[in-house]
Scaffold this motif. Structure first.
Motif, PDB file in Angstrom:
ATOM      1  N   THR A   1       0.878  -1.164   0.000  1.00  0.00           N
ATOM      2  CA  THR A   1       0.000   0.000   0.000  1.00  0.00           C
ATOM      3  C   THR A   1       0.913   1.211   0.000  1.00  0.00           C
ATOM      4  N   LEU A   2       0.754   2.067  -0.997  1.00  0.00           N
ATOM      5  CA  LEU A   2       1.566   3.276  -1.109  1.00  0.00           C
ATOM      6  C   LEU A   2       0.699   4.497  -0.826  1.00  0.00           C
ATOM      7  N   TYR A   3       1.217   5.380  -0.009  1.00  0.00           N
ATOM      8  CA  TYR A   3       0.557   6.641   0.303  1.00  0.00           C
ATOM      9  C   TYR A   3       1.251   7.736  -0.494  1.00  0.00           C
ATOM     10  N   PHE A   4       0.442   8.587  -1.159  1.00  0.00           N
ATOM     11  CA  PHE A   4       0.974   9.622  -2.026  1.00  0.00           C
ATOM     12  C   PHE A   4       0.630  11.009  -1.502  1.00  0.00           C
ATOM     13  N   ASN A   5       1.565  11.926  -1.682  1.00  0.00           N
ATOM     14  CA  ASN A   5       1.366  13.338  -1.369  1.00  0.00           C
ATOM     15  C   ASN A   5       1.472  14.146  -2.645  1.00  0.00           C
ATOM     16  N   GLU A   6       0.906  15.357  -2.583  1.00  0.00           N
ATOM     17  CA  GLU A   6       1.029  16.332  -3.666  1.00  0.00           C
ATOM     18  C   GLU A   6       1.278  17.683  -3.018  1.00  0.00           C
ATOM     19  N   ASN A   7       2.350  18.335  -3.390  1.00  0.00           N
ATOM     20  CA  ASN A   7       2.709  19.648  -2.835  1.00  0.00           C
ATOM     21  C   ASN A   7       2.717  19.648  -1.305  1.00  0.00           C
ATOM     22  N   GLY A   8       3.218  18.587  -0.706  1.00  0.00           N
ATOM     23  CA  GLY A   8       3.334  18.512   0.742  1.00  0.00           C
ATOM     24  C   GLY A   8       2.055  18.126   1.467  1.00  0.00           C
ATOM     25  N   GLU A   9       0.979  17.888   0.733  1.00  0.00           N
ATOM     26  CA  GLU A   9      -0.307  17.532   1.328  1.00  0.00           C
ATOM     27  C   GLU A   9      -0.676  16.099   0.978  1.00  0.00           C
ATOM     28  N   THR A  10      -1.354  15.421   1.895  1.00  0.00           N
ATOM     29  CA  THR A  10      -1.814  14.060   1.645  1.00  0.00           C
ATOM     30  C   THR A  10      -2.778  14.054   0.462  1.00  0.00           C
ATOM     31  N   TYR A  11      -2.569  13.129  -0.467  1.00  0.00           N
ATOM     32  CA  TYR A  11      -3.417  13.025  -1.654  1.00  0.00           C
ATOM     33  C   TYR A  11      -4.284  11.771  -1.600  1.00  0.00           C
ATOM     34  N   GLY A  12      -3.691  10.610  -1.307  1.00  0.00           N
ATOM     35  CA  GLY A  12      -4.443   9.368  -1.256  1.00  0.00           C
ATOM     36  C   GLY A  12      -3.512   8.184  -1.138  1.00  0.00           C
ATOM     37  N   ALA A  13      -4.111   6.992  -1.215  1.00  0.00           N
ATOM     38  CA  ALA A  13      -3.330   5.759  -1.094  1.00  0.00           C
ATOM     39  C   ALA A  13      -3.863   4.722  -2.065  1.00  0.00           C
ATOM     40  N   GLU A  14      -2.971   3.822  -2.455  1.00  0.00           N
ATOM     41  CA  GLU A  14      -3.365   2.743  -3.358  1.00  0.00           C
ATOM     42  C   GLU A  14      -2.734   1.445  -2.899  1.00  0.00           C
TER      43      GLU A  14
ATOM     44  N   PHE B   1      -9.026   8.180  -1.316  1.00  0.00           N
ATOM     45  CA  PHE B   1      -8.569   9.518  -0.958  1.00  0.00           C
ATOM     46  C   PHE B   1      -8.451   9.619   0.566  1.00  0.00           C
ATOM     47  N   LEU B   2      -8.399   8.465   1.232  1.00  0.00           N
ATOM     48  CA  LEU B   2      -8.259   8.324   2.678  1.00  0.00           C
ATOM     49  C   LEU B   2      -9.469   8.867   3.425  1.00  0.00           C
ATOM     50  N   ASP B   3     -10.626   8.703   2.785  1.00  0.00           N
ATOM     51  CA  ASP B   3     -11.887   9.085   3.394  1.00  0.00           C
ATOM     52  C   ASP B   3     -12.709   7.860   3.790  1.00  0.00           C
ATOM     53  N   GLY B   4     -12.083   6.670   3.732  1.00  0.00           N
ATOM     54  CA  GLY B   4     -12.763   5.429   4.073  1.00  0.00           C
ATOM     55  C   GLY B   4     -13.438   4.763   2.890  1.00  0.00           C
ATOM     56  N   ILE B   5     -13.544   5.463   1.784  1.00  0.00           N
ATOM     57  CA  ILE B   5     -14.173   4.911   0.585  1.00  0.00           C
ATOM     58  C   ILE B   5     -13.069   4.439  -0.354  1.00  0.00           C
ATOM     59  N   CYS B   6     -13.133   3.160  -0.729  1.00  0.00           N
ATOM     60  CA  CYS B   6     -12.120   2.577  -1.614  1.00  0.00           C
ATOM     61  C   CYS B   6     -12.756   2.186  -2.937  1.00  0.00           C
ATOM     62  N   LYS B   7     -12.048   2.436  -4.008  1.00  0.00           N
ATOM     63  CA  LYS B   7     -12.502   2.106  -5.357  1.00  0.00           C
ATOM     64  C   LYS B   7     -11.609   1.025  -5.934  1.00  0.00           C
TER      65      LYS B   7
ATOM     66  N   TYR C   1     -10.926   2.431 -13.028  1.00  0.00           N
ATOM     67  CA  TYR C   1     -11.584   2.110 -11.760  1.00  0.00           C
ATOM     68  C   TYR C   1     -13.058   1.829 -11.995  1.00  0.00           C
ATOM     69  N   GLU C   2     -13.682   1.180 -11.009  1.00  0.00           N
ATOM     70  CA  GLU C   2     -15.077   0.786 -11.119  1.00  0.00           C
ATOM     71  C   GLU C   2     -15.997   1.964 -11.408  1.00  0.00           C
ATOM     72  N   ASP C   3     -15.683   3.138 -10.893  1.00  0.00           N
ATOM     73  CA  ASP C   3     -16.532   4.305 -11.101  1.00  0.00           C
ATOM     74  C   ASP C   3     -15.990   5.255 -12.163  1.00  0.00           C
ATOM     75  N   ARG C   4     -14.853   4.900 -12.749  1.00  0.00           N
ATOM     76  CA  ARG C   4     -14.244   5.760 -13.771  1.00  0.00           C
ATOM     77  C   ARG C   4     -13.506   4.881 -14.774  1.00  0.00           C
ATOM     78  N   PRO C   5     -14.224   4.407 -15.803  1.00  0.00           N
ATOM     79  CA  PRO C   5     -13.620   3.480 -16.764  1.00  0.00           C
ATOM     80  C   PRO C   5     -12.671   4.130 -17.772  1.00  0.00           C
ATOM     81  N   ASP C   6     -12.666   5.481 -17.853  1.00  0.00           N
ATOM     82  CA  ASP C   6     -11.725   6.132 -18.772  1.00  0.00           C
ATOM     83  C   ASP C   6     -10.328   6.055 -18.158  1.00  0.00           C
ATOM     84  N   PRO C   7      -9.324   5.654 -18.939  1.00  0.00           N
ATOM     85  CA  PRO C   7      -7.972   5.469 -18.398  1.00  0.00           C
ATOM     86  C   PRO C   7      -7.360   6.765 -17.873  1.00  0.00           C
TER      87      PRO C   7
END
Length: 130
Positions: free
Chosen positions: A34-47, A59-65, A80-86
């Motif tokens: 599991t990798l956690y990513f930041n953007e400009n010093g702020e938490t962005y999300g994890a995969e 996006f670390l809000d408890g909802i996983c896609k 992703y399941e909710d976003r099929p465009d690459p």
């Protein structure tokens, strides 16, 4: 002098010119993590990177896609399941971890690896509540 640049590069711990990761290199680095990513010093999300090139993003809000990734033309693309465009990213690896540059239409975004773990993310599931 010809030994100075390679020595300097080895001391710094990063390549002089990073090249985008291949699909095989990306899979070898991420598999089971599991990798956690930041953007400009702020938490962005994890995969979370699962077998068979499957992923879970949050996006670390408890909802996983759920989704999957695949290599294409030097990039790593995700659907992703909710976003099929690459959504395609170019990943580079240095001694500090991954850096991901988004290759979307007119959008520029750069994420960097802030943390990695072997533990899964906390996912509460869709529409939990009364």
């Amino acid at each position: 002098m010809k030994f100075v640049l390679p020595l300097l590069a080895s001391l710094i711990g990063a390549p002089l010119s990073a090249a985008p990761m291949s699909g095989d290199a990306f899979e070898a680095y991420t598999q089971g993590k599991t990798l956690y990513f930041n953007e400009n010093g702020e938490t962005y999300g994890a995969e979370r990177y699962l077998p068979g090139r499957r992923v879970e993003w949050s996006f670390l809000d408890g909802i996983c896609k759920s989704g999957e990734w695949y290599p294409e033309n030097g990039a790593i693309c995700f659907v992703y399941e909710d976003r099929p465009d690459p959504q395609c990213w170019e990943f580079e690896l240095s001694s500090r971890g991954l850096t991901a540059t988004y290759l979307g239409d007119g959008e520029t975004s750069e994420l960097y690896e802030a943390q990695q773990t072997d533990e899964p993310m906390h996912c509460i599931g869709p529409d939990v509540g009364v």
